[in-house]
Every structure is written in C-alpha cells, then in structure tokens.
Design a protein around this motif. Sequence first.
Motif, PDB file in Angstrom:
ATOM      1  N   THR A  12       0.866  -1.179   0.000  1.00  0.00           N
ATOM      2  CA  THR A  12       0.000   0.000   0.000  1.00  0.00           C
ATOM      3  C   THR A  12       0.901   1.227   0.000  1.00  0.00           C
ATOM      4  N   SER A  13       0.381   2.351  -0.478  1.00  0.00           N
ATOM      5  CA  SER A  13       1.192   3.574  -0.548  1.00  0.00           C
ATOM      6  C   SER A  13       0.624   4.626   0.400  1.00  0.00           C
ATOM      7  N   GLU A  14       1.510   5.390   0.991  1.00  0.00           N
ATOM      8  CA  GLU A  14       1.100   6.395   1.970  1.00  0.00           C
ATOM      9  C   GLU A  14       0.186   7.467   1.382  1.00  0.00           C
ATOM     10  N   PRO A  15       0.459   8.004   0.165  1.00  0.00           N
ATOM     11  CA  PRO A  15      -0.431   9.040  -0.376  1.00  0.00           C
ATOM     12  C   PRO A  15      -1.874   8.565  -0.545  1.00  0.00           C
ATOM     13  N   VAL A  16      -2.064   7.358  -1.064  1.00  0.00           N
ATOM     14  CA  VAL A  16      -3.423   6.843  -1.251  1.00  0.00           C
ATOM     15  C   VAL A  16      -4.078   6.573   0.097  1.00  0.00           C
ATOM     16  N   GLN A  17      -3.352   5.971   1.019  1.00  0.00           N
ATOM     17  CA  GLN A  17      -3.916   5.676   2.332  1.00  0.00           C
ATOM     18  C   GLN A  17      -4.268   6.957   3.083  1.00  0.00           C
ATOM     19  N   GLN A  18      -3.477   8.000   2.915  1.00  0.00           N
ATOM     20  CA  GLN A  18      -3.797   9.285   3.541  1.00  0.00           C
ATOM     21  C   GLN A  18      -5.074   9.867   2.947  1.00  0.00           C
ATOM     22  N   GLU A  19      -5.217   9.736   1.618  1.00  0.00           N
ATOM     23  CA  GLU A  19      -6.435  10.239   0.956  1.00  0.00           C
ATOM     24  C   GLU A  19      -7.664   9.471   1.448  1.00  0.00           C
ATOM     25  N   LEU A  20      -7.513   8.169   1.625  1.00  0.00           N
ATOM     26  CA  LEU A  20      -8.625   7.364   2.124  1.00  0.00           C
ATOM     27  C   LEU A  20      -8.993   7.771   3.554  1.00  0.00           C
ATOM     28  N   GLU A  21      -7.995   7.974   4.390  1.00  0.00           N
ATOM     29  CA  GLU A  21      -8.287   8.360   5.771  1.00  0.00           C
ATOM     30  C   GLU A  21      -8.907   9.752   5.852  1.00  0.00           C
ATOM     31  N   LYS A  22      -8.501  10.646   4.980  1.00  0.00           N
ATOM     32  CA  LYS A  22      -9.127  11.977   4.939  1.00  0.00           C
ATOM     33  C   LYS A  22     -10.616  11.849   4.616  1.00  0.00           C
ATOM     34  N   PHE A  23     -10.924  11.022   3.635  1.00  0.00           N
ATOM     35  CA  PHE A  23     -12.326  10.794   3.255  1.00  0.00           C
ATOM     36  C   PHE A  23     -13.086  10.130   4.406  1.00  0.00           C
ATOM     37  N   LEU A  24     -12.419   9.211   5.082  1.00  0.00           N
ATOM     38  CA  LEU A  24     -13.037   8.508   6.202  1.00  0.00           C
ATOM     39  C   LEU A  24     -13.403   9.479   7.325  1.00  0.00           C
ATOM     40  N   LYS A  25     -12.489  10.379   7.654  1.00  0.00           N
ATOM     41  CA  LYS A  25     -12.699  11.324   8.751  1.00  0.00           C
ATOM     42  C   LYS A  25     -13.732  12.393   8.410  1.00  0.00           C
ATOM     43  N   GLU A  26     -13.680  12.907   7.170  1.00  0.00           N
ATOM     44  CA  GLU A  26     -14.515  14.052   6.810  1.00  0.00           C
ATOM     45  C   GLU A  26     -15.913  13.668   6.347  1.00  0.00           C
ATOM     46  N   ILE A  27     -16.035  12.539   5.672  1.00  0.00           N
ATOM     47  CA  ILE A  27     -17.313  12.182   5.040  1.00  0.00           C
ATOM     48  C   ILE A  27     -18.003  10.999   5.708  1.00  0.00           C
ATOM     49  N   ILE A  28     -17.265   9.920   5.969  1.00  0.00           N
ATOM     50  CA  ILE A  28     -17.917   8.691   6.431  1.00  0.00           C
ATOM     51  C   ILE A  28     -18.130   8.675   7.942  1.00  0.00           C
ATOM     52  N   LEU A  29     -17.099   9.018   8.699  1.00  0.00           N
ATOM     53  CA  LEU A  29     -17.171   8.941  10.160  1.00  0.00           C
ATOM     54  C   LEU A  29     -16.804  10.284  10.798  1.00  0.00           C
ATOM     55  N   PRO A  30     -17.482  11.380  10.431  1.00  0.00           N
ATOM     56  CA  PRO A  30     -17.110  12.687  11.005  1.00  0.00           C
ATOM     57  C   PRO A  30     -17.298  12.702  12.521  1.00  0.00           C
ATOM     58  N   GLY A  31     -16.207  13.015  13.233  1.00  0.00           N
ATOM     59  CA  GLY A  31     -16.286  13.124  14.689  1.00  0.00           C
ATOM     60  C   GLY A  31     -16.297  11.803  15.427  1.00  0.00           C
ATOM     61  N   ILE A  32     -16.170  10.696  14.705  1.00  0.00           N
ATOM     62  CA  ILE A  32     -16.215   9.376  15.347  1.00  0.00           C
ATOM     63  C   ILE A  32     -14.810   8.779  15.375  1.00  0.00           C
ATOM     64  N   PRO A  33     -14.312   8.402  16.549  1.00  0.00           N
ATOM     65  CA  PRO A  33     -12.963   7.820  16.627  1.00  0.00           C
ATOM     66  C   PRO A  33     -12.926   6.421  16.009  1.00  0.00           C
ATOM     67  N   TYR A  34     -11.811   6.085  15.424  1.00  0.00           N
ATOM     68  CA  TYR A  34     -11.659   4.769  14.806  1.00  0.00           C
ATOM     69  C   TYR A  34     -10.181   4.381  14.835  1.00  0.00           C
ATOM     70  N   ARG A  35      -9.912   3.108  14.630  1.00  0.00           N
ATOM     71  CA  ARG A  35      -8.546   2.612  14.485  1.00  0.00           C
ATOM     72  C   ARG A  35      -8.506   1.672  13.289  1.00  0.00           C
ATOM     73  N   VAL A  36      -7.507   1.839  12.428  1.00  0.00           N
ATOM     74  CA  VAL A  36      -7.351   0.975  11.263  1.00  0.00           C
ATOM     75  C   VAL A  36      -6.656  -0.315  11.703  1.00  0.00           C
ATOM     76  N   SER A  37      -7.256  -1.459  11.339  1.00  0.00           N
ATOM     77  CA  SER A  37      -6.675  -2.755  11.728  1.00  0.00           C
ATOM     78  C   SER A  37      -5.945  -3.428  10.575  1.00  0.00           C
ATOM     79  N   LEU A  38      -6.380  -3.187   9.344  1.00  0.00           N
ATOM     80  CA  LEU A  38      -5.760  -3.829   8.184  1.00  0.00           C
ATOM     81  C   LEU A  38      -5.683  -2.862   7.011  1.00  0.00           C
ATOM     82  N   ARG A  39      -4.638  -3.019   6.213  1.00  0.00           N
ATOM     83  CA  ARG A  39      -4.499  -2.309   4.937  1.00  0.00           C
ATOM     84  C   ARG A  39      -3.989  -3.328   3.923  1.00  0.00           C
ATOM     85  N   TRP A  40      -4.560  -3.317   2.705  1.00  0.00           N
ATOM     86  CA  TRP A  40      -4.075  -4.231   1.673  1.00  0.00           C
ATOM     87  C   TRP A  40      -4.373  -3.672   0.294  1.00  0.00           C
TER      88      TRP A  40
END
Length: 376
Positions: free
Chosen positions: A302-330
């Motif tokens: 996995t690449s850091e730029p893509v994973q960062q983009e995914l996490e940005k989308f996760l924080k802003e759109i999917i889970l705004p204000g909700i804490p989470y922890r990533v368990s797997l990346r592939w």
Amino acid sequence: MLPVSIWESESFFSPRDFIILGSGFTGLWAAYYLKKRYPGKTVLILERGLIPSGASSRNAGFACFGSFTELLSDTQKLGETEMMELVESRFKGLEQIRKKFSSRQIDYENLGGYELVSPEKFRDVDSLRTGIDEMNSRLKKITGIPKTFRLNDSKIKTFGLGGSHHLIENKLEGQLHSGKLLEALCQLVHSMGVSILTQVEVKKMETQPDGVRMETNLPVSFQAEQVLVCTNAFAKSLLPELDVVPARGQILLTEPIEGLKIKGTFHYDEGFYYFRNLGRRLLLGGARNHFFTEEETFSTDTSEPVQQELEKFLKEIILPGIPYRVSLRWSGTMAVGKEKKPIVQKISERVFCAVRMSGMGVALAPRLGKKAAAMM
C-alpha cells in the motif's frame, strides 16, 4: 523440487485437454462451464500464488453492477449500447451467483447500495432527478423494475455521513464475502473433477502441432490441447499484444466501531471511492483516480499518499467526529485498458483469453467464464 516420479508425471503433470491459467473468479467459472460442456474432458487450473493473488480475493466484496454517476460516465465514454451491455453482463452475472450459491455459503446480504453525489456534479436537484429518471428508463429492461435508482437524501442523517451531498439508493445491490465465494467455487469445480495446482507460474507458452507447451517456475512443463488465460493484468507477460494495464486498488479496514451507522455498500465519485460495513467494521477502498500513473503497478504494497487520501475521506465524510482505528491495509491488482469492455477472445486455434474486468470481476466472471468456455 525433487525429481518427478513416473506416478507424478502420469497424474499431476500429465497432458490435459484444457488448462486454465489463473484460479480467480473468471478462471473458476470458466472451468465450471467447460466441465458442464465437456464432462469427459480433463481440466486443470494453474495458479501462480498459494491462493488467487490478483484481485479476486483482495477486493471489497461488492455485489454491484454500477453506480449512477459511473453509468452516466460510461454512457458518455462508451455510448449507451456498450454501457447497457456491461450492465446486463454484471446484473445477470450476479443472478448466476445467487442461483448457484446460498446466501449463507457466501455471506451474501442484500442491505442495499448507495451513492454519495456532490452538488457540484449537477446544477440543481431537479437536473439530478431528471438524470435518474432517464437512467431508470434505460435500465428497466435489465433490472425489471421501474426505479433502479432513487434519490433518498433523508438517509444521509441516518448513516451519519458528513459533507453536503445527495444520496442515491439502489435496493438491488448487495455485499458478499469474496473469500467464501472463491472457496465455494473451488469446491464446486473440484467436485466436477477439475484439478487445481497452486504456486505454478507459467513463464512461456509455445504452440506445437499437438498442443500448447508451457514452461513454468518448476522443473516441469505442462501441455494442453487448449489454454485459456485468465490472469487479468498479468496476462500481458504471456500475451503482450493485449491492451491490459495493472491498476492497484487499495483498501483499509477499521476495528469494530461501537454504534456504526453505515449499513450497505456505498459509492462516491463515479465509483472511484467505495465503502461498506463488514459487521461493525468499516471497509473503505479507492482514491486511485488521484494517482492514476502511480497506481499502474504490480506492487502489492500500500502507498502512503493513497492511504492518507482514504483516511481523509473517512474522517470528513464517512465517520465525522467518530474515533476509529485501522486494523488492516491491503491492495489488489485489477486490469484496465483504453476501453472498459472486457477482453474475451480467441488468440489462436489453441489459445484463448478472458481478461480486463476493470474492477468488476465478481459480477462479470460468471458470464465471461461461460462465454470463454463456449469458444473452446
């Protein structure tokens, strides 16, 4: 590897009527239909990995046939006729899966599908409704219902989604467990007499008067009357004339989230982002459209730029204000090309191919596997 015994050379490594390269969805469905068509003939599948190692076992587990904006884009790029052919192949492919396997076998759930649409995509909500109505009119002959897609903005709050968006619902979409579907297909073809050998990578194919000889990473060669190449993006190493390009799809999965509101499969930005619940965990993939050149790779990292983009989308759109922890990346390797239409063709009298699923292998494989088997 030890020297081959007479028993091994006359069983595991013996010449076959048909050899299929690749034990992903397309290869397995092709094997199934070849055995149905020619029950007395021998079929062997060669897989370069320990398990299918391209995209079949590394995707997001969507049972989908195309989001609204993806189909709009396909209509503009491919034309309405070709777009409709793709949708029909995907839709009927999913029907074949549901007929062959129980929901319990493959963890199939019909939780519905949704697409987040940015207001910038349409001038106003009326133009969006008009576009949906026009697409529904086209799709009715395939899905059999008058409203495949419908605007349902009220569910944005239900799912706890952030940002200013519209939400399009598709009740015909579902989700499944890709690994369990692959296992079920393997068990099915095994029961029909198909053999599967893993960790065998074909390095070279040579057509001879009596068949196709294949050199591998092992000190043994294989021979068959006919060969079907189903290695998707990896097919170009054997068939360099094919228009196939690797496309890495990256995914992340969270740990269980208490009170997760997301239920179903979700698309965004013409399907380049996709997310779903996996029980109480959130699976998110995509963002390749921001890094097209970089993601044309066979790398399984996995690449850091893509994973960062995914996490940005996760924080802003999917889970705004909700804490989470990533368990797997592939990641998984898809195949794309200048055209979106899959390649199912006869290369020569003895060599055939079924490749370039463009990220829709789950849905396309049953139909394309059957089509390839009918050509042989």
